[in-house]
Design an enzyme around this catalytic site. Structure first.
Site, mmCIF file in Angstrom:
data_model
loop_
_atom_site.group_PDB
_atom_site.id
_atom_site.type_symbol
_atom_site.label_atom_id
_atom_site.label_comp_id
_atom_site.label_asym_id
_atom_site.label_seq_id
_atom_site.Cartn_x
_atom_site.Cartn_y
_atom_site.Cartn_z
ATOM 1 N N SER A 217 1.355 3.569 2.098
ATOM 2 C CA SER A 217 2.107 3.885 3.308
ATOM 3 C C SER A 217 3.451 3.167 3.360
ATOM 4 O O SER A 217 4.296 3.483 4.189
ATOM 5 C CB SER A 217 1.287 3.517 4.544
ATOM 6 O OG SER A 217 0.967 2.145 4.536
ATOM 7 N N SER B 211 30.250 -52.662 11.763
ATOM 8 C CA SER B 211 30.486 -52.604 13.206
ATOM 9 C C SER B 211 30.722 -51.179 13.672
ATOM 10 O O SER B 211 31.427 -50.399 13.026
ATOM 11 C CB SER B 211 31.706 -53.458 13.565
ATOM 12 O OG SER B 211 31.432 -54.822 13.389
ATOM 13 N N HIS C 170 34.942 -53.267 20.053
ATOM 14 C CA HIS C 170 35.547 -54.458 19.471
ATOM 15 C C HIS C 170 36.259 -54.185 18.149
ATOM 16 O O HIS C 170 36.971 -55.055 17.628
ATOM 17 C CB HIS C 170 34.493 -55.565 19.284
ATOM 18 C CG HIS C 170 33.647 -55.402 18.063
ATOM 19 N ND1 HIS C 170 32.393 -54.822 18.096
ATOM 20 C CD2 HIS C 170 33.864 -55.746 16.765
ATOM 21 C CE1 HIS C 170 31.871 -54.827 16.878
ATOM 22 N NE2 HIS C 170 32.749 -55.371 16.053
ATOM 23 N N SER D 205 0.833 -1.206 0.000
ATOM 24 C CA SER D 205 0.000 0.000 0.000
ATOM 25 C C SER D 205 0.865 1.253 0.000
ATOM 26 O O SER D 205 2.092 1.196 0.131
ATOM 27 C CB SER D 205 -0.931 0.000 1.217
ATOM 28 O OG SER D 205 -0.179 -0.028 2.403
ATOM 29 N N ASP E 279 30.191 -52.933 24.759
ATOM 30 C CA ASP E 279 30.929 -52.782 23.490
ATOM 31 C C ASP E 279 30.781 -51.356 22.959
ATOM 32 O O ASP E 279 30.055 -51.088 21.998
ATOM 33 C CB ASP E 279 30.397 -53.796 22.470
ATOM 34 C CG ASP E 279 31.260 -53.864 21.216
ATOM 35 O OD1 ASP E 279 32.339 -53.230 21.197
ATOM 36 O OD2 ASP E 279 30.850 -54.553 20.262
ATOM 37 N N THR F 262 -5.106 -0.078 3.128
ATOM 38 C CA THR F 262 -4.314 -1.145 3.751
ATOM 39 C C THR F 262 -5.304 -2.206 4.200
ATOM 40 O O THR F 262 -5.817 -2.182 5.319
ATOM 41 C CB THR F 262 -3.506 -0.613 4.944
ATOM 42 O OG1 THR F 262 -2.701 0.482 4.511
ATOM 43 C CG2 THR F 262 -2.600 -1.693 5.515
#
Length: 751
Positions: A251, A682, A505, A249, A563, A324
């Site tokens: 503004s 693993s 491991h 707008s 492990d 607006t």
């Protein structure tokens, strides 16, 4: 829950006055002013630490007078509000107000425990540092919600369904919830209120931190549990809507409109960092609304196309800029949501619309002047999405409304009414101007606030190829151990900038660290090809209770209990889309990922992640996911029977000496044939996906059958095949000890 973005500059549009106002009457004592809007307005500036009284601007009115003309303009000291009341303790010094730098000190009476800071400092933006200080006695069903500075609380009963109400002392404006209710979850409804001066601003740093944090919570929330189903819906139909609504707008000056567009593009880029595919819609409005990108458009999930269309849209596109009409913009959103709902229904899919996540982000510097009260239309949107209607299911997670007030000429009660009110989240902000909004989004785009968040990944790739696979599994680390010219391979996961989690491991008892190498995908090259980056190992840590020979007297040649190992790298990992940390149980990060207020203990994590006799999980084999099911309860008995068939365990009298509660188990051919692990896997992760986050619950340890030949995986058809994983729930306290000792920044739960 991702965004429905509303960028709006709603303000009273004043035409240039027919009568000139006297400029001598706008001078300000102690400051300066600038004439703007063709002489119809002046804007005041004051030195740091002061604000212009009675307002930041004056407007020339049609009778030749300035607004608030009877009050001489003067720069006054910025002041922080004073506490009105403080329960369960006292504070000092007691003053009517406080200047910048002055400190409030709180103390609690005997029998009360302090939550929040003991000292709070008055800051330059008229806000107190830190959070609300509360003296708790835990005498209610819900804890004491506290009294924010400047607020008055009505209600001292904290039983279930009891309510407390808040008002602000004279002259202060409330942000947050005016009323809160004690819920069955022992949490208070709504958001904590804040009482602020009319001139109080949020800094871009504060906004970026609060908004980014809240937005991440939105991304983590979905009711769609099945990954494949969610993948189809998000990519093909879009379970997320983002609406960007721009005020064009009169503004709004053209330079501010351009800044707002740039801020919008920065926000779109920010969303892209989370590797999701929402539907975008862009609406521009002045006296009426224009769809730049519609919700129904074919390419509205392509962020590059959306940004191109946004770039091409011109400030001059609206012929009538006098009004607006914020209502028209919201009405367009409402109508497009109705159209989307009908689209789903016509395809026999009534549920997907209600599973669609929406967020409204509203940026405003004033008030609407036509089209009706936007709060009324916002209520219609909430009703359509079934938000807040039923106490048993408020569905608040499907709508977030963020409101950014920009500049001084805003209706603060209005923006607070429009914003969502959610516990522990901030949805309403007040920034100085549009430039500060861009600065806020610039800071949000910093990858450090996304990339170091555990368990994120670009999971929803349309096509898995060499380029995007590293982004789909960014937590994986490749480990090599070189012995006598031979290289053994293992896997691991990124826990933090310097630590890799893997299996013990994989290594010999006195493995020299110089024989261990770690490779992690770095940032893509200019041609977007992923590239592995090598890291050297500084230290190697093995769980002290991992003793392979400890059970030989029970016929077990090699025990795998405990492990687990940690590798400390010599240099930090740069977190990117291809290198991110995994979530592990019993951490604060995982509690946040689980989105459960009660998920504050390890046992709660275990119940949420491993409940049921068969838990869907996955491990990563050759950078491809393998779907498996963790066997619990009666189903675990099959794992024990299968382990008895393993050649190395056939002479074990009590199989539970080998398959202890240290291990999680997968494998077999029921309910489906599961891909087996191989030697090179693993140390890799066993992962449970919870909503959009990935949480590692186990480490690949050992199996009953070798499914590798010449380094290649062979098909699994053996019903007695089982794989066993070291449960992280059994070793998390040791991991915590090592990472805390090294100040690695991973925050663990206390139990």
């Amino acid at each position: 829950m991702l965004p429905l973005l509303l960028l709006t500059h709603i303000s009273v549009c004043l035409a240039a006055p027919t009568v000139q106002c006297d400029p001598s009457k706008v001078k300000i004592n102690g400051g300066s002013y600038t004439v703007i809007d063709e002489g119809s307005r002046v804007k005041y500036s004051c030195p740091e630490g002061k604000y212009p009284y009675p307002a930041f601007t004056r407007a020339c009115q049609y009778d030749g007078t300035w607004t608030n003309e009877k009050y001489p303009a003067v720069c006054k000291d910025i002041l922080c509000p004073a506490p009105v009341a403080f329960e369960g303790g006292s504070f000092y010094p007691k003053q009517a107000n406080y200047k910048i730098g002055e400190v409030l000190t709180f103390e609690c009476y005997d029998g009360f425990k302090m939550e929040g800071p003991e000292n709070r400092t008055c800051q330059k933006n008229a806000k107190w540092s830190g959070k609300t200080t509360i003296c708790q006695d835990n005498s209610g069903y819900c804890s004491d919600p506290g009294i924010p500075i400047g607020a008055i609380k009505t209600g001292t009963s904290y039983g279930i369904e009891k309510k407390v109400k808040y008002t602000c002392s004279q002259g202060l404006i409330m942000f947050g919830s005016k009323e809160r209710e004690c819920l069955e979850s022992k949490h208070w409804s709504g958001s904590e209120p804040a009482c602020r001066q009319w001139y109080t601003y949020d800094t871009p740093e504060e906004v970026a931190d609060s908004f980014s944090s809240s937005m991440l919570q939105s991304i983590d929330t979905t009711n769609s549990q099945d990954r494949e189903d969610r993948k189809v819906q998000i990519l093909k139909y879009g379970l997320m809507n983002i609406f960007i609504v721009l005020d064009t707008s009169k503004s709004v000056e053209e330079k501010d409109f351009i800044t707002a567009k740039e801020s919008s593009k920065i926000f779109i880029q920010k969303v892209a960092n989370y590797d999701i595919k929402p539907r975008y819609c862009i609406i521009s409005f002045a006296s009426n609304a224009i769809n730049v990108v519609a919700l129904r458009d074919e390419n509205n999930k392509n962020d590059d196309d959306v940004m191109d269309k946004l770039t091409q849209f011109e400030y001059s596109s609206h012929e009538d800029k006098q009004g607006t009409n914020t209502g028209a913009a919201l009405k367009s959103i409402y109508e497009q949501l109705i159209e989307q709902e009908l689209w789903y229904k016509n395809r026999g899919d009534k549920e997907s619309f209600m599973k669609t996540q929406n967020v409204i982000l509203l940026m405003t510097d004033g008030n609407y002047n036509m089209g009706g009260d936007p709060r009324v239309i916002m209520t219609k949107i909430q009703d359509l999405l079934d938000i807040g209607k039923r106490k048993e299911d408020m569905r608040e997670e499907f709508l977030d409304v963020y409101v950014f007030g920009l500049g001084s000429d805003i209706n603060q009660p209005e923006i607070n009414d429009l914003a969502s009110k959610k516990a522990n989240e901030v949805h309403v902000f007040h920034l100085e101007d549009v430039d500060k909004m861009k600065e806020c989004f610039d800071q949000m785009i910093d990858e450090s606030d996304v990339m170091d968040t555990c368990g994120l990944a670009k999971y929803y790739a349309v096509k898995k190829d060499e380029e995007n696979i590293p982004e789909m599994y960014p937590w994986i680390a490749n480990i090599s151990i070189t012995r006598s010219g031979q290289v053994q391979s293992c896997k691991g996961t990124i826990l933090s900038p310097r630590f890799i989690l893997t299996a013990a491991h994989c290594f010999e008892l006195n493995e020299p660290v110089h024989t261990i190498g770690v490779q992690i995908y770095g940032p893509p090259r200019k041609d977007n090809k992923p590239e592995l980056k090598a890291y050297k190992v500084e230290n190697f840590y093995r769980h002290p209770d991992y003793i392979p020979e400890s059970k030989k007297d029970k016929g077990i040649k090699r025990s795998f209990d405990h492990d687990v190992a940690l590798l400390e790298l010599k240099s930090k990992i740069e977190f990117t889309r291809t290198a991110r940390p995994i979530c592990i149980p019993c951490t604060v990060g995982t509690s946040q990922a689980l989105k459960n207020p009660q998920a504050t203990t390890c046992s709660t994590h275990e119940n949420l992640l491993l409940s049921g006799e068969e838990v869907k999980a996955m491990f990563i084999a050759d950078m491809e996911e393998a779907e498996v099911f963790i066997k619990n309860g009666i189903k675990r008995l099959g794992c024990l029977d299968a382990a008895k068939k393993a050649p190395d365990l056939k002479d074990v009298k009590n199989i539970e000496d080998a398959v202890t509660d240290q291990f999680l188990c997968t494998g077999g051919i029921e309910p489906q044939v599961e891909l087996p692990t191989c030697k090179g896997d693993s140390g890799g992760p066993l992962i449970v996906q919870y909503k959009k986050r990935f949480i590692q619950v186990g480490i690949i340890s050992w199996g009953t059958i070798n499914h590798c030949e010449d380094g290649k995986r062979i098909n699994q058809t053996e019903k007695y095949n089982r794989d066993f994983y070291q449960s992280i729930f059994k070793v998390w306290s040791w991991i915590k000890t090592i990472l805390n000792m090294k100040n690695e920044g991973v925050e663990f739960l206390s139990n």
